[in-house]
Design a protein around this motif. Structure first.
Motif: not given
Lengths: 197, 197
Positions: A145, A171, A180-187
């Motif tokens: 974070n 990461s 499809e459920y991953a947030d943009e930053v993680t993806l």
């Protein structure tokens, strides 16, 4: 609302993290109805823990003697040091059984909003510990974070002077998750850190 | 996962209602980091409560002496008795400041699925208490759920023989709520119990 001792207990319980007034009341009534033995064991466990548990002199992990279980284990490798924020992170990494080196617990992360700077963490201890030691890698495992990333960047800069290879935990997509459920930053990070097969 | 005393405390905390393994760990680390004084106060409050808090001999509410605060208050009216499931219900009704009579705490509700029958509740005590007493009304304030309704119906039948007027708390729309969000049963009850203006 209640008579003396019961209300005192509810008030004390209500100060614990994650325990609101309703839960405090529920726990107090549970302890009132439970056998004396169990309430006694809980009271004794609180006192015992305060008497016996300290922080390891070397790594800052929780310990029952001068050194923690990991620092006093001769089978662990001294070559790799994994830097984490809290003792709970040590426990989480130990559960993976992937890491056989030593730890260094910072005691938090750099967080200027809450007034926590590098001098409030065990960073100087880490520098002292690494200076002259035979360490081949430092793995920075602070939380992914804002505060954890800031701490990792700060540590990486500090460690550059010691000429020890520094790495950071990957990461990416959590295993067992849905893309499809991953947030943009993680993806985005997962793309950035993609590996050739 | 942790050394002796810390893990013991986490295990004990994990047995409390509503405290899962993660909360137990969080609370244990909070107590580890907090001042000795606060941990000591919590341990003492648990023991103190077990030593001092009993159940009132007359009504079954929580009490620090033979009688609870309400039973020993001479300003309360003896004419009306409000029957509730638990001491927390007494506290909830007291907060309304609407009721100046006495209470009778059953210690639960009739719940055949969990093996709780009328003989497990303080119903016989209530009958004994009411027999020959100068009571003008018994208000049944058990919970408005299946177990509470069953208990209310059972009590109403039992009390018929004593010839004391029995009432039940009104069911209907919660004040401050939205009609469209009320469940059908509640809305149905609100119709059934409508009052002429």
């Amino acid at each position: 609302m209640y008579d003396g001792a019961l209300q005192d207990l509810i008030d004390e319980l209500g100060q614990l993290p994650g325990v609101g007034p309703k839960s405090a009341q529920r726990i107090a009534f549970y302890l009132l109805a439970t056998e004396r033995d169990q309430a006694e064991r809980l009271a004794a466990a609180i006192r015992d823990m305060k008497d016996k548990v300290h922080f390891c002199e070397v790594c800052g992990n929780v310990a029952q003697s001068e050194l923690c279980r990991i620092c006093s284990d001769p089978r662990r490798s001294d070559d790799i040091i994994c830097v984490v924020e809290e003792p709970k992170d040590v426990a989480a990494i130990e559960r993976t059984r992937e890491f056989r080196g030593r730890y260094h617990v910072l005691g938090g992360a750099i967080d200027p909003i809450n007034g926590i700077g590098p001098q409030d963490l065990r960073i100087q201890d880490l520098m002292t510990r690494l200076t002259g030691a035979d360490v081949t890698e430092v793995i920075i495992a602070t939380d992914p974070n804002i505060e954890g990333e800031a701490t990792a960047a700060y540590l990486a800069r500090m460690l550059r002077s010691l000429d020890i290879p520094v790495s950071r935990l990957a990461s990416g997509l959590p295993v067992g998750g849905d893309l499809e459920y991953a947030d943009e930053v993680t993806l985005g990070r997962a793309f950035e850190g993609r590996r050739r097969l």
